[in-house]
Design a protein around this motif. Structure first.
Motif, PDB file in Angstrom:
ATOM      1  N   VAL A  79       0.866  -1.156   0.056  1.00 16.06           N
ATOM      2  CA  VAL A  79       0.153   0.199  -0.075  1.00 16.06           C
ATOM      3  C   VAL A  79       0.856   1.568   0.076  1.00 16.06           C
ATOM      4  CG1 VAL A  79      -1.771   1.321   1.479  1.00 16.06           C
ATOM      5  CG2 VAL A  79      -1.807  -0.973   1.187  1.00 16.06           C
ATOM      6  N   ASN A  80       1.922   1.201   0.967  1.00 20.16           N
ATOM      7  CA  ASN A  80       2.756   2.547   1.018  1.00 20.16           C
ATOM      8  C   ASN A  80       3.597   2.619  -0.317  1.00 20.16           C
ATOM      9  OD1 ASN A  80       2.036   3.780   3.415  1.00 20.16           O
ATOM     10  ND2 ASN A  80       2.893   2.160   4.649  1.00 20.16           N
ATOM     11  N   ALA A  81       4.129   1.381  -1.017  1.00 21.90           N
ATOM     12  CA  ALA A  81       4.771   1.750  -2.066  1.00 21.90           C
ATOM     13  C   ALA A  81       3.829   2.175  -3.440  1.00 21.90           C
ATOM     14  CB  ALA A  81       5.165   0.283  -2.583  1.00 21.90           C
ATOM     15  N   ALA A  82       2.606   1.834  -3.278  1.00 23.27           N
ATOM     16  CA  ALA A  82       1.719   2.259  -4.232  1.00 23.27           C
ATOM     17  C   ALA A  82       1.528   3.997  -4.055  1.00 23.27           C
ATOM     18  CB  ALA A  82       0.261   1.556  -4.358  1.00 23.27           C
ATOM     19  N   ASN A  83       1.308   4.202  -2.585  1.00 24.56           N
ATOM     20  CA  ASN A  83       1.071   5.365  -2.472  1.00 24.56           C
ATOM     21  C   ASN A  83       2.304   6.511  -2.850  1.00 24.56           C
ATOM     22  OD1 ASN A  83      -1.603   5.377  -1.569  1.00 24.56           O
ATOM     23  ND2 ASN A  83      -0.977   5.026   0.542  1.00 24.56           N
ATOM     24  N   THR A  84       3.507   5.858  -2.532  1.00 29.48           N
ATOM     25  CA  THR A  84       4.590   6.594  -2.808  1.00 29.48           C
ATOM     26  C   THR A  84       4.902   6.862  -4.216  1.00 29.48           C
ATOM     27  OG1 THR A  84       5.649   5.873  -0.958  1.00 29.48           O
ATOM     28  CG2 THR A  84       7.102   6.780  -2.551  1.00 29.48           C
ATOM     29  N   ILE A  85       4.515   5.970  -5.070  1.00 29.43           N
ATOM     30  CA  ILE A  85       4.582   5.989  -6.561  1.00 29.43           C
ATOM     31  C   ILE A  85       3.448   7.160  -7.060  1.00 29.43           C
ATOM     32  CG2 ILE A  85       4.171   4.781  -8.868  1.00 29.43           C
ATOM     33  CD1 ILE A  85       5.555   2.139  -7.373  1.00 29.43           C
ATOM     34  N   VAL A 136     -10.001  -2.741   8.234  1.00 32.40           N
ATOM     35  CA  VAL A 136      -8.907  -2.532   8.529  1.00 32.40           C
ATOM     36  C   VAL A 136      -8.375  -0.963   8.159  1.00 32.40           C
ATOM     37  CG1 VAL A 136      -8.062  -4.701   7.643  1.00 32.40           C
ATOM     38  CG2 VAL A 136      -8.013  -3.105   5.941  1.00 32.40           C
ATOM     39  N   PRO A 137      -7.117  -0.612   8.583  1.00 29.31           N
ATOM     40  CA  PRO A 137      -6.904   0.860   8.417  1.00 29.31           C
ATOM     41  C   PRO A 137      -7.051   1.046   6.702  1.00 29.31           C
ATOM     42  CG  PRO A 137      -5.503   0.109   9.897  1.00 29.31           C
ATOM     43  CD  PRO A 137      -6.254  -1.309   9.590  1.00 29.31           C
ATOM     44  N   LEU A 138      -7.287   2.226   6.103  1.00 30.71           N
ATOM     45  CA  LEU A 138      -7.137   2.694   4.948  1.00 30.71           C
ATOM     46  C   LEU A 138      -6.172   3.662   4.882  1.00 30.71           C
ATOM     47  CD1 LEU A 138      -8.639   2.453   1.993  1.00 30.71           C
ATOM     48  CD2 LEU A 138     -10.121   4.319   2.862  1.00 30.71           C
ATOM     49  N   LEU A 139      -5.094   3.431   3.875  1.00 34.24           N
ATOM     50  CA  LEU A 139      -4.136   4.390   3.639  1.00 34.24           C
ATOM     51  C   LEU A 139      -3.842   4.828   2.347  1.00 34.24           C
ATOM     52  CD1 LEU A 139      -0.982   2.726   5.636  1.00 34.24           C
ATOM     53  CD2 LEU A 139      -2.725   4.153   6.533  1.00 34.24           C
ATOM     54  N   LEU A 140      -4.188   6.152   2.097  1.00 34.07           N
ATOM     55  CA  LEU A 140      -4.314   6.617   0.792  1.00 34.07           C
ATOM     56  C   LEU A 140      -3.429   7.584   0.377  1.00 34.07           C
ATOM     57  CD1 LEU A 140      -8.230   6.841   0.466  1.00 34.07           C
ATOM     58  CD2 LEU A 140      -6.952   5.071  -0.112  1.00 34.07           C
ATOM     59  N   ASN A 188       3.430   9.199   3.091  1.00 30.65           N
ATOM     60  CA  ASN A 188       3.726   9.546   4.112  1.00 30.65           C
ATOM     61  C   ASN A 188       2.710   9.841   5.150  1.00 30.65           C
ATOM     62  OD1 ASN A 188       6.502   9.203   4.063  1.00 30.65           O
ATOM     63  ND2 ASN A 188       7.001  11.510   3.747  1.00 30.65           N
ATOM     64  N   GLN A 189       1.419   8.924   5.038  1.00 30.69           N
ATOM     65  CA  GLN A 189       0.547   9.110   5.738  1.00 30.69           C
ATOM     66  C   GLN A 189       0.769   8.372   7.314  1.00 30.69           C
ATOM     67  OE1 GLN A 189      -3.295   7.301   4.466  1.00 30.69           O
ATOM     68  NE2 GLN A 189      -4.216   7.469   6.134  1.00 30.69           N
ATOM     69  N   GLU A 190       0.340   9.037   8.403  1.00 32.73           N
ATOM     70  CA  GLU A 190       0.306   8.486   9.754  1.00 32.73           C
ATOM     71  C   GLU A 190       0.253   7.065   9.673  1.00 32.73           C
ATOM     72  OE1 GLU A 190       1.078   7.574  13.339  1.00 32.73           O
ATOM     73  OE2 GLU A 190       1.349   9.496  12.595  1.00 32.73           O
ATOM     74  N   ARG A 191       1.196   6.461  10.063  1.00 31.10           N
ATOM     75  CA  ARG A 191       1.107   4.925  10.050  1.00 31.10           C
ATOM     76  C   ARG A 191       0.063   4.204  10.967  1.00 31.10           C
ATOM     77  NH1 ARG A 191       6.343   5.808  11.911  1.00 31.10           N
ATOM     78  NH2 ARG A 191       6.716   4.736  13.816  1.00 31.10           N
ATOM     79  N   PHE A 192       0.016   4.735  11.920  1.00 31.92           N
ATOM     80  CA  PHE A 192      -1.000   4.359  13.190  1.00 31.92           C
ATOM     81  C   PHE A 192      -2.523   4.925  12.704  1.00 31.92           C
ATOM     82  CE2 PHE A 192       3.330   4.481  15.004  1.00 31.92           C
ATOM     83  CZ  PHE A 192       3.598   3.139  14.912  1.00 31.92           C
ATOM     84  N   ALA A 193      -3.125   4.471  11.810  1.00 27.26           N
ATOM     85  CA  ALA A 193      -4.295   5.048  11.343  1.00 27.26           C
ATOM     86  C   ALA A 193      -5.379   4.062  11.955  1.00 27.26           C
ATOM     87  CB  ALA A 193      -4.481   4.906   9.941  1.00 27.26           C
TER      88      ALA A 193
END
Length: 487
Positions: A115-121, A184-188, A191-196
């Motif tokens: 998820v974080n790899a995708a968000n960074t790209i 589950v946490p949704l990260l979009l 560098n979103q706060e990892r403790f969502a």
């Protein structure tokens, strides 16, 4: 204060951009294998390496490399633990998984890495940092990231939460048949706060459908070499699967039909069916798969190795563990003239699973065209589309496997039940069975068990049908204080 263990790891901190790709697919004619992390994603070459890094994560043992292909099978009624085994997957088989289980935390962590790899790209692609990219290249890069982000979030929510259609609030508070319970946490964001906090299952579904719908508009139509990356049809196929899990049968029906209409893909013939699994060539059925190569594979941790015995080993000459064998009731579903019986090979009086015949180098199918036919049939049986088209789709799978079989003429719930039964046969060992039982509100009924102490029945909705959140996540994340009910 809770201890801030690192659960969601940013793309840069894990050095994902410097992964060497296991895929040989280019997003542009010039591709580099590594990226200068200090400079990040700044051109097409570095973006391509980052995209390939996401696919490398899919291949890991704690994702589709093995764990998510095996756990939904071994915890259902498809697999029996071999009398002689190395101890792998015993907790999943015995329903003794807990919040401290290493597999539970490893899968969680790896999926959020994706998820974080995708968000960074997406961050670099949308900020104009990829200066040398054409419009089409930029669309392709963003489409890949959106598709992978959708897949990871969907895999998270179906492993760590009950399905969208759950109505029993005693199994998950808030359950209302429309995804009202926690997922589950949704990260979009980059560098979103990892403790969502956890969001509802409905919110996860809304986002993954949005991501895939957008990705379909950005990705190329042409299939990648060895079907090793998402194109339009592969993304649409994942969307059809998600609609089926959601219980949106009309959309599942129409979306799967669109995929079947793509002439790049077709059902393998009966004559070629078994050889289609040998990994030597790319199957015409593969919408998305992870190719395995002689010089780039998971070794003894490969998918085939868990099923194939040490002697005589796999068709690629490598041995295996032979830990997990097919149950008698699964094998008995196949008629004597069903080509799929060829998956089972008797070694020393035990039938082993050779669906993935190469111990180290079998391709791993993530989405096949066969599944789309079965989605059409199941959706039609649930009122989602033409019954005739549903029957035709089901019969295409039945008669391909066994030309002597009697075609289905069923309608309604019987057609849906037959489609689910055919899914069990056609998609066996591909990581679907437990999810199929739970989304259909069915209990696990094991008639072939390893020992008298083995749990034979898991009545729906038993809390053990889904995984707990990792205890390490609960300890680290102030936004999550309780685990799934029962854990």
């Amino acid at each position: 204060m809770k201890i801030k263990n690192i659960i969601y790891i940013s793309l840069f901190s894990i050095g994902l951009l410097s992964f060497t790709s296991c895929n040989d697919i280019d997003l542009s004619p010039a591709q580099e294998d590594a990226v200068d992390i200090d400079n990040g994603i700044k051109d097409v070459n570095s973006a391509t390496a980052a995209v390939n890094g996401m696919y490398d994560l899919l291949y890991r043992v704690d994702y589709y490399g093995r764990e998510l292909m095996v756990s939904p099978e071994v915890s259902s009624d498809n697999i029996l633990v071999s009398p002689v085994n190395s101890g792998r997957f015993l907790t999943q088989y015995q329903y003794s998984v807990n919040a401290d289980n290493g597999d539970v935390s490893a899968v969680w962590t790896n999926l959020y890495k994706n998820v974080n790899a995708a968000n960074t790209i997406l961050n670099f692609a949308e900020s104009g940092s990829i200066s040398d990219a054409s419009g089409a290249q930029l669309d392709e890069i963003k489409g890949q990231a959106l598709a992978i982000r959708a897949m990871a979030h969907f895999d998270l929510v179906r492993n760590y939460a009950f399905p969208y259609t759950l109505t029993d609030a005693s199994a998950a508070p808030g359950a209302n048949g429309a995804g009202g319970h926690l997922g589950v946490p949704l990260l979009l964001n980059f560098n979103q706060e990892r403790f969502a906090p956890r969001v509802t299952v409905a919110e996860i579904y809304t986002q993954v459908i949005k991501d895939l719908t957008t990705a379909i508009g950005l990705l190329p139509s042409t299939a990648y070499d060895s079907s090793s990356k998402f194109n339009k049809s592969a993304a649409r196929a994942l969307l059809a699967r998600i609609y089926l899990y959601k219980g949106d049968y009309p959309k599942a029906f129409t979306t799967a039909k669109q995929v079947v209409a793509d002439s790049q893909y077709s059902l393998t013939s009966n004559a070629n069916y078994l050889s289609d699994w040998d990994g030597a060539t790319s199957s015409t059925e593969a919408l998305l798969q992870l190719p395995a190569f002689a010089d780039d594979n998971n070794g003894f941790d490969s998918l085939g190795s868990i099923y194939i015995p040490a002697i005589p080993g796999g068709d690629d000459g490598n041995g295996g563990y032979g830990d997990l064998i097919p149950t008698a009731d699964l094998k008995n579903l196949y008629s004597s003239t069903d080509v799929r019986r060829g998956w089972f090979r008797n070694v020393g009086g035990i039938d082993f699973n050779y669906k993935f015949p190469n111990s180290f180098t079998s391709n791993i199918p993530l989405i096949r065209i066969s599944e789309m036919y079965l989605i059409i049939a199941e959706a039609a049986g649930n009122g989602g589309g033409s019954v005739t088209e549903g029957q035709n789709a089901l019969n295409a799978i039945i008669l391909r496997a066994d030309p002597n079989a009697t075609p289905s003429t069923s309608t309604g719930s019987v057609l849906a039940s037959e489609a689910l039964n055919e899914r069990r046969k056609e998609l066996a060992f591909e990581g679907h069975r437990m999810f199929d039982l739970v989304r259909n509100k069915m209990s696990v009924m094991r008639t072939d068990i390893a020992s008298p102490s083995t749990t034979a029945t898991l009545s729906y909705p038993d809390y053990r049908m889904v995984w707990p959140l990792p205890q390490s996540e609960i300890d680290a994340n102030d936004s999550i204080n309780e685990n799934n009910t029962g854990y």
